[in-house]
Design a protein around this motif. Structure first.
Motif, PDB file in Angstrom:
ATOM      1  N   SER A  14       0.569  -9.277  -8.085  1.00 21.58           N
ATOM      2  CA  SER A  14      -0.267  -8.217  -7.523  1.00 21.58           C
ATOM      3  C   SER A  14      -1.154  -8.762  -6.411  1.00 21.58           C
ATOM      4  N   LEU A  15      -1.694  -7.830  -5.610  1.00 15.91           N
ATOM      5  CA  LEU A  15      -2.570  -8.249  -4.526  1.00 15.91           C
ATOM      6  C   LEU A  15      -3.991  -8.443  -5.052  1.00 15.91           C
ATOM      7  N   PRO A  16      -4.692  -9.425  -4.518  1.00 17.67           N
ATOM      8  CA  PRO A  16      -6.057  -9.657  -4.987  1.00 17.67           C
ATOM      9  C   PRO A  16      -6.992  -8.550  -4.522  1.00 17.67           C
TER      10      PRO A  16
ATOM     11  N   TYR B 151      -1.741 -10.039   2.093  1.00 22.84           N
ATOM     12  CA  TYR B 151      -1.212  -8.666   2.075  1.00 22.84           C
ATOM     13  C   TYR B 151       0.199  -8.596   1.531  1.00 22.84           C
ATOM     14  N   GLU B 152       0.670  -9.687   0.956  1.00 27.11           N
ATOM     15  CA  GLU B 152       2.065  -9.728   0.548  1.00 27.11           C
ATOM     16  C   GLU B 152       2.094 -10.082  -0.931  1.00 27.11           C
ATOM     17  N   ASN B 153       2.986  -9.449  -1.675  1.00 29.87           N
ATOM     18  CA  ASN B 153       3.034  -9.704  -3.110  1.00 29.87           C
ATOM     19  C   ASN B 153       3.767 -11.011  -3.383  1.00 29.87           C
TER      20      ASN B 153
ATOM     21  N   SER C 119       0.954  -4.641  -8.867  1.00 29.98           N
ATOM     22  CA  SER C 119       0.267  -3.680  -8.016  1.00 29.98           C
ATOM     23  C   SER C 119       0.480  -4.022  -6.548  1.00 29.98           C
ATOM     24  N   ARG C 120       0.815  -2.992  -5.783  1.00 29.08           N
ATOM     25  CA  ARG C 120       0.972  -3.180  -4.329  1.00 29.08           C
ATOM     26  C   ARG C 120      -0.253  -2.689  -3.576  1.00 29.08           C
ATOM     27  N   GLU C 121      -1.226  -2.291  -4.350  1.00 34.85           N
ATOM     28  CA  GLU C 121      -2.399  -1.669  -3.741  1.00 34.85           C
ATOM     29  C   GLU C 121      -3.267  -2.737  -3.054  1.00 34.85           C
ATOM     30  N   PRO C 122      -3.482  -2.583  -1.776  1.00 39.87           N
ATOM     31  CA  PRO C 122      -4.281  -3.605  -1.088  1.00 39.87           C
ATOM     32  C   PRO C 122      -5.776  -3.318  -1.171  1.00 39.87           C
ATOM     33  N   GLN C 123      -6.534  -4.322  -0.871  1.00 45.17           N
ATOM     34  CA  GLN C 123      -7.985  -4.173  -0.740  1.00 45.17           C
ATOM     35  C   GLN C 123      -8.248  -3.323   0.505  1.00 45.17           C
TER      36      GLN C 123
END
Lengths: 379, 599
Positions: free
Chosen positions: B407-409, B382-384, B362-366
C-alpha cells in the motif's frame, strides 16, 4: 577623506605596518600609514626573510628574541600564514678572529637565555651532510632561528592593522613635513594630512624623511643584490649564513633557494639595478658550498637596500630635538626580523611613554654622541 | 570424497538463507561459491533495500551480506572460488580453482541457488572493450573499487539499470543517458526519481544501434524504435561515452539443474528457461531444491524468502521435525510481497507451476501536503511497491502504509513531530522535509543526500528540481550525518521554492588559471582584490603570480586586466610591476661555465 589623525606613519613596509598594528592592538587606531608605492614595495619585499637571534650586540639579541616570540604567534594574531619555519640558523665561520668572537657571542647569547650551540665542522657535516665544510673553522647553531615569507608577514600586519581601524594609503608620497609646534602638517602627492605624532619608518628613504624636519639621522642606504632559483623538494631546514664567508641561503616553503651576499665595493645611494657579476660570484661561491645547486636554474635576481647606521644597529626612538617625531630606521639589513619587537616597543613608547617588553632606550640616535659598539654579525 | 547432508550451490542471498535455516536445525551444510566472498550480488549492492525490517529493509546490500554470513553456524562449511562443474549421476564435482583440483561430493540434498547471468544484446561493435554488463560494472566498481569508465551510456531502465546509474554517479562517473526500448520505465519510480534529480536524461523507445570506436568504445549511437521495436531510420543520436553498460535483464543459470534431471520449462515471465519447482522450492527431483533468481528473475528479498523456505523444507525432510508453521508463514510473506503490480509478471509465470494468490492493498495516495509553515515530511512515493520502513521507523505512528506492505504510505500531519527519521530511513530517498518561511523570505528543504563531496555548512549550492533542472541558489545551513551515509542536508531556499527543490549540486571548482606556473586561479586573484590588494606587485607577492619559470610573461597582462576590471582603473594607471633578469631561467653551472671560459 579624513585628513586629521593622531599618528601618521611614513612607510608601509613591515616596520611601519608593525608599528601601526601594535598601536591599534593597544587601542590607538587613529593612525594613518602613508606609502609612496605599495605595501612591501621597499626593503621588506626585497629581503630574504631570515629571522635570527644570534647577534654580537645584546640589544639586537633581545629584540630578536622578542621578535621570535611574536612571529610564533603571528598566524594566530593576524590570520595570515606567513610561512614561518623555525629550522634554525647555521652560522659558519671561516676566520680565526671571528671564530674566537663567536665563542664570546655564544656565551653572551646564552646568558640572555638563547638556546645556541657551537659546532665543529664535523658536527656540521653530520647534521647537514649536503654542506661542504672545507675551510670552516667553527659554526654556531640556534634551533629557534628560522625564516618566513616577508611579503606575507608585511601583508599580515597591514591587513590586521586595517581590520583594527588603521588607514593605509598606498601610492601616496610624502613630499614635505611641516612641524607647527602642536602638530605636523604632512604634505603628500594626495594632499595634506595632519597629525600630532609622526613616525618615520621609511626604510631606505629614512634619511630623506628625517631631513624634511631637519632631524639628522646618520644613515646611508646601500644596494644589496639577491637571487632565487627554481623550486625543488623541501629538505633544507636551516638558514645557512656566514659573515666571514659573506653569504646567506635558505629554502622557501615553495622549494626555491633564495641567496645573496654583500659587496664591499658598493657605493652608498639608491640603486635598483642588478649586475651579472653578482650572479657569477654567487654561482661560484654557492656551488662550492652546496654542490647540489649546480643544476638549479636562477629564475629571478633583484636588489634592495640596507639602510645602514654607523654601528649597524637600528635607530629607534623619539627625536631629542623634535618632540613627537619618532623613527624606527637604520636596520642595516635586519628590519624584517626585528620588525615585530620594534613595532611593539615603539607603539608602547608612543602610547605609554615607556616600553613594556624589551628596552629600546640604548638605540636612540644620541648613542652616537657616546661610544657605541658596532654589530659585527652582518652579511 | 566429501559427504554432506546439504550442498548449497551459490552463496548469494538465496543460498545463504537456505544454509542458515538448515544449519540452524543441525543439518550439515556445505556452501560452494565461485566468488572471493560470500554474498553473491549483495556484496555489490550499495543501495538500501526495500521491503520490511524482517528482511533488512533500509539496510544496504553489502551490509545484508555481512548480517547473513554472521548467522551461519558450526554446521556450515564454506568453499570459495570453487565452481560446481557438473552434477553427475554418481557424484557432484567441485572444481577448486585456487588449488586447481576437482573434488567429489555426495550430498543427501542439493539447494541450487546459482542465480542468473546477464542477458546480452546485439548491436554493431558490441565486442569492443568498454561494453560492459551492468553486473560487471558493479563488480568492478563496488567490489574491486575500479571505475571502468568516465562517461557511460546505460542501456535498460529496469531496477538494475537505474540503480547502477545512480551508483555510477556516486562513484564520480557521468551517465550521458539511459535508453529504454519499451515505452515505459522498467524499474521502480523511486529509483527513477533518484537519477532524474541529477538531470540524467531517460530516452524511452530507444535502443543502442552501434558502439563507436576502433580499439575501445569512444561513443555510442542510439536510435528510436517503433511499436515493433524496429529502428526508425534518421532518428540516430550520438553520445560521446567511453563505456556502455548493458542492463537489459537476466537469464536464470539453469545448467546444473538441467544436468540433475530437473524439468526445465520456458516461462518468459520468469526470465526464460527456468526449472520446475513447487511452493516449497522443491523440484521434480525429490532431493533437489532451487531458490532465488534461478527459480525466476526477481529480487533479493524474495530470493531470501525462497532460500529460507527451501532450507526449512530440507531440514524438515532430514530431521523429520514439523516446520510447517514456519514454512507457511514465509509463504504468506511471499504472497504479500508479490501482491503488488510489479510482481504481476512473476505471478503470471509462477501460475504455470502452482496457483497464485494476492492480498489486497491500498492504491489511495496521500493528498494532503500538510500545514504550511510546519516542519514536515513530504512523501513522494506514488507506486505500489513492497516497502514500509517509513511506517516502522516513525516514532509517533504518523505514517501508515496499512495492512499490506504494497500500500501507499499516508501521513497524519497532526501526529508528525517533524523529526525527519523517515527521511533518512526511506530506501527510495523519496521523503523530503519542508518548512515554509523558516525565516523571512526563505523556505527550508531537507533532502537525503548520498553523494560526495558532502558540502560544508554555510556553502552555497545550486538547487535542482525533480528533473535535475537548476532552479535557484540554496545555502546549506545544516548537515545531519548518519552512519548509514544517507546524510540529511538542510537547504535554505528562496520563499516559494520548498515545493520544487529536491536536490542540489555542489558548485564545481572550475579552475580558471591565470598564472599556470604557480597555479594561481582567477578566483584566487579576485578574492585577493576583494581582500584589499590593489597593485599588481602586491598581488604578485601575495599569490606568487609571475614568480614561476616564465617570470610573468603570460600572466602579467591578464592580472592587470583583472585588476583594471575589478578596480575600475585603466591598465596604465596600475603599476606594471618589475621586470627581473634572467628572462630565461639559467642554470648555475651554465653561469659558471661562462666564468671559466673567460679565464
Amino acid at each position: 577623506m579624513k585628513t586629521e589623525y593622531r599618528i601618521i606613519i611614513v612607510g608601509a613596509g613591515i616596520v611601519g605596518c608593525s608599528i601601526a598594528y601594535h598601536l591599534a592592538k593597544f587601542g590607538e587606531s587613529d593612525v594613518l600609514v602613508l606609502e609612496k608605492n605599495y605595501i612591501s614595495s621597499g626593503s621588506t619585499g626585497r629581503c630574504a626573510g631570515g629571522i635570527r637571534q644570534q647577534w654580537s650586540s645584546p640589544h639586537n639579541v633581545l629584540l630578536a628574541m622578542r621578535s621570535v616570540k611574536l612571529f610564533e604567534r603571528m598566524r594566530e594574531e593576524t590570520g595570515f600564514d606567513i610561512e614561518y619555519r623555525q629550522g634554525g640558523y647555521l652560522v659558519l665561520s671561516y676566520d680565526e678572529q671571528e671564530a674566537a668572537q663567536f665563542e664570546e657571542n655564544v656565551k653572551m647569547q646564552k646568558n640572555l637565555g638563547l638556546n645556541v650551540e657551537l659546532l665543529t665542522p664535523n658536527q656540521v657535516k653530520q647534521r647537514f651532510e649536503y654542506v661542504n665544510v672545507e675551510k670552516v673553522l667553527l659554526a654556531t647553531f640556534c634551533p629557534t632561528d628560522g625564516h618566513a615569507n616577508p611579503h606575507l608577514a608585511n601583508f599580515a600586519y597591514a591587513f590586521a592593522a586595517r581590520k583594527l581601524g588603521v588607514t593605509i594609503l598606498t601610492h601616496t608620497e610624502v613630499l614635505a613635513i611641516e612641524p607647527t609646534g602642536s602638530k605636523f602638517k604632512v604634505h603628500t602627492s594626495r594632499g595634506r594630512f595632519e597629525a600630532k605624532i609622526v613616525v618615520n619608518a621609511a626604510g631606505a628613504y629614512a634619511g630623506q624623511v628625517g631631513s624634511m624636519v631637519n632631524v639628522n639621522l646618520p644613515l646611508e642606504s646601500y644596494r644589496h643584490q639577491i637571487l632565487v632559483t627554481e623550486p625543488i623538494r623541501n629538505f633544507f631546514d636551516p638558514m645557512l649564513i656566514s659573515f666571514s664567508g659573506n653569504f646567506y641561503i635558505r629554502q622557501t616553503k615553495h622549494g626555491h633557494f633564495i641567496m645573496g651576499q654583500g659587496d664591499k665595493d658598493e657605493r652608498p645611494g639608491l640603486n635598483y639595478n642588478v649586475t651579472f657579476k653578482f650572479e657569477k660570484d654567487l654561482a661560484k661561491k654557492m656551488c662550492w658550498l652546496l654542490p647540489f645547486l649546480r643544476t638549479l636554474r636562477v629564475v629571478r635576481h633583484w636588489s634592495g637596500h640596507y639602510n645602514m647606521s654607523p654601528d649597524a644597529q637600528p635607530i629607534i626612538g623619539e627625536s631629542p630635538e623634535l618632540a613627537n617625531f619618532y623613527y624606527a630606521v637604520g636596520f642595516s639589513g635586519h628590519g624584517f626580523m626585528l620588525a615585530p619587537a620594534v613595532g611593539e616597543a615603539l607603539a608602547e613608547k608612543v602610547l605609554f611613554g615607556e616600553t613594556k617588553h624589551v628596552s629600546i632606550a640604548e638605540l636612540n640616535v644620541d648613542r652616537f654622541e657616546r661610544s657605541t659598539v658596532r654589530e659585527t654579525n652582518v652579511v | 570424497m566429501v559427504k554432506t547432508q546439504l550442498l548449497v550451490v551459490g552463496g548469494g542471498p538465496a543460498g545463504l538463507c537456505g544454509a542458515i535455516e538448515a544449519s540452524r536445525r543441525g543439518v550439515e551444510t556445505l556452501i560452494v561459491d565461485e566468488g572471493v566472498e560470500l554474498g553473491g550480488q549483495l556484496v555489490k549492492q550499495t543501495h538500501k533495500f526495500f521491503g520490511h525490517e524482517g528482511f533488512y529493509a533500509s539496510v544496504r546490500g553489502f551490509e545484508i551480506a555481512k548480517r547473513l554470513k554472521d548467522q551461519l553456524n558450526e554446521h556450515v562449511k564454506i568453499m570459495l572460488q570453487t565452481t560446481v562443474t557438473g552434477i553427475y549421476e554418481d557424484v557432484v564435482v567441485l572444481y577448486d580453482r585456487q588449488n586447481d583440483v576437482p573434488l567429489e561430493v555426495q550430498a543427501d540434498y542439493i539447494l541450487l541457488a546459482t542465480g542468473a547471468s546477464e542477458r546480452f544484446i546485439q548491436f554493431e561493435n558490441n565486442h569492443l572493450p568498454g561494453v560492459y554488463g551492468a553486473g560487471a560494472v558493479q563488480t568492478l566498481m563496488n567490489q574491486f573499487m575500479v571505475l571502468p569508465g568516465r562517461r557511460f551510456l546505460m542501456v535498460g531502465s529496469g531496477n538494475i539499470g537505474l540503480i547502477v546509474s545512480y551508483q555510477l554517479l556516486q562513484a564520480g562517473a557521468e551517465v550521458a543517458a539511459i535508453v529504454e526500448i519499451a515505452d515505459r520505465i522498467g524499474g521502480y519510480d523511486v529509483h527513477l526519481r533518484k537519477i532524474k534529480r541529477f538531470g540524467i536524461p531517460v530516452l524511452l523507445r530507444h535502443t543502442i544501434k552501434k558502439a563507436l570506436g576502433q580499439e575501445k568504445v569512444s561513443g555510442a549511437i542510439v536510435v528510436q524504435v517503433d511499436e515493433n521495436f524496429q529502428p526508425i531510420e534518421g532518428t540516430e543520436k550520438e553520445f560521446a561515452v567511453d563505456a556502455i553498460c548493458i542492463a537489459t535483464g537476466l537469464v536464470p543459470s539453469v545448467e546444473l539443474a538441467a544436468m540433475a534431471n530437473v524439468k526445465i520449462e520456458y516461462v518468459p515471465e520468469l526470465g526464460g528457461f527456468v526449472p520446475y519447482r513447487d511452493q516449497n522450492m522443491r523440484t521434480n527431483v525429490e532431493n533437489i531444491f532451487i531458490a532465488g533468481d534461478l527459480a525466476g528473475i526477481e529480487e533479493a528479498t524474495t530470493a531470501m524468502i525462497e532460500g529460507r523456505i527451501a532450507g526449512l523444507t530440507i531440514a524438515q525432510s532430514i530431521t523429520k521435525a514439523n516446520l510447517s508453521r514456519e514454512i507457511e508463514s514465509l509463504q504468506r510473506e511471499l504472497i504479500e510481497f508479490r501482491s503488488g503490480p510489479f510482481s504481476e509478471k512473476v505471478r503470471r509465470g509462477l501460475a504455470k507451476f502452482f496457483p497464485q494468490r494476492v492480498v489486497e492493498y491500498s492504491r489511495e495516495p496521500q493528498v494532503d501536503s500538510g500545514p504550511v509553515g510546519k516542519l514536515r515530511p513530504i512523501i513522494e512515493c506514488y507506486e505500489n511497491i513492497p516497502c514500509n520502513p517509513c511506517q516502522t521507523s516513525c516514532p509517533t505512528g504518523a505514517i501508515v502504509v496499512g495492512g499490506n506492505i504494497n500500500s501507499l504510505p499516508k501521513i497524519d500531519y497532526e501526529k508528525c513531530t517533524g523529526c525527519g527519521i523517515c527521511v533518512s530511513k526511506c530506501p527510495g530517498l523519496a521523503i523530503f522535509m519542508v518548512q515554509e518561511n523558516v525565516e523571512p523570505g526563505f523556505d527550508l528543504v531537507i533532502v537525503p543526500y548520498e553523494m560526495l563531496p558532502v558540502p560544508e555548512e554555510g556553502e552555497r549550492v545550486i538547487a535542482l528540481d525533480r528533473d535535475g533542472k537548476q532552479v535557484c541558489e540554496a545555502q546549506v545551513i545544516r548537515i545531519v550525518r548518519f552512519p548509514h551515509k544517507t546524510n540529511l542536508v538542510h537547504l535554505k531556499v528562496p520563499a516559494g521554492y520548498a515545493t520544487r527543490v529536491r536536490n542540489f549540486r555542489v558548485k564545481k571548482q572550475e579552475n580558471v588559471f591565470v598564472c599556470k606556473c604557480e597555479e594561481v586561479t582567477l578566483e584566487d586573484i579576485e578574492k585577493a582584490i576583494d581582500l584589499g590588494f590593489t597593485d599588481y606587485e602586491e598581488l604578485r607577492r601575495y599569490l606568487r603570480i609571475g614568480m614561476g619559470m616564465c617570470g610573468g610573461r603570460t600572466c602579467r597582462s591578464l592580472v592587470l586586466s583583472i585588476l583594471s576590471r575589478k578596480l575600475g582603473k585603466s591598465p596604465e594607471e596600475l603599476l606594471k610591476g618589475h621586470f627581473r633578469p634572467p628572462v630565461m631561467p639559467t642554470k648555475f653551472e651554465s653561469i659558471l661555465r661562462g666564468e671559466s671560459n673567460e679565464d
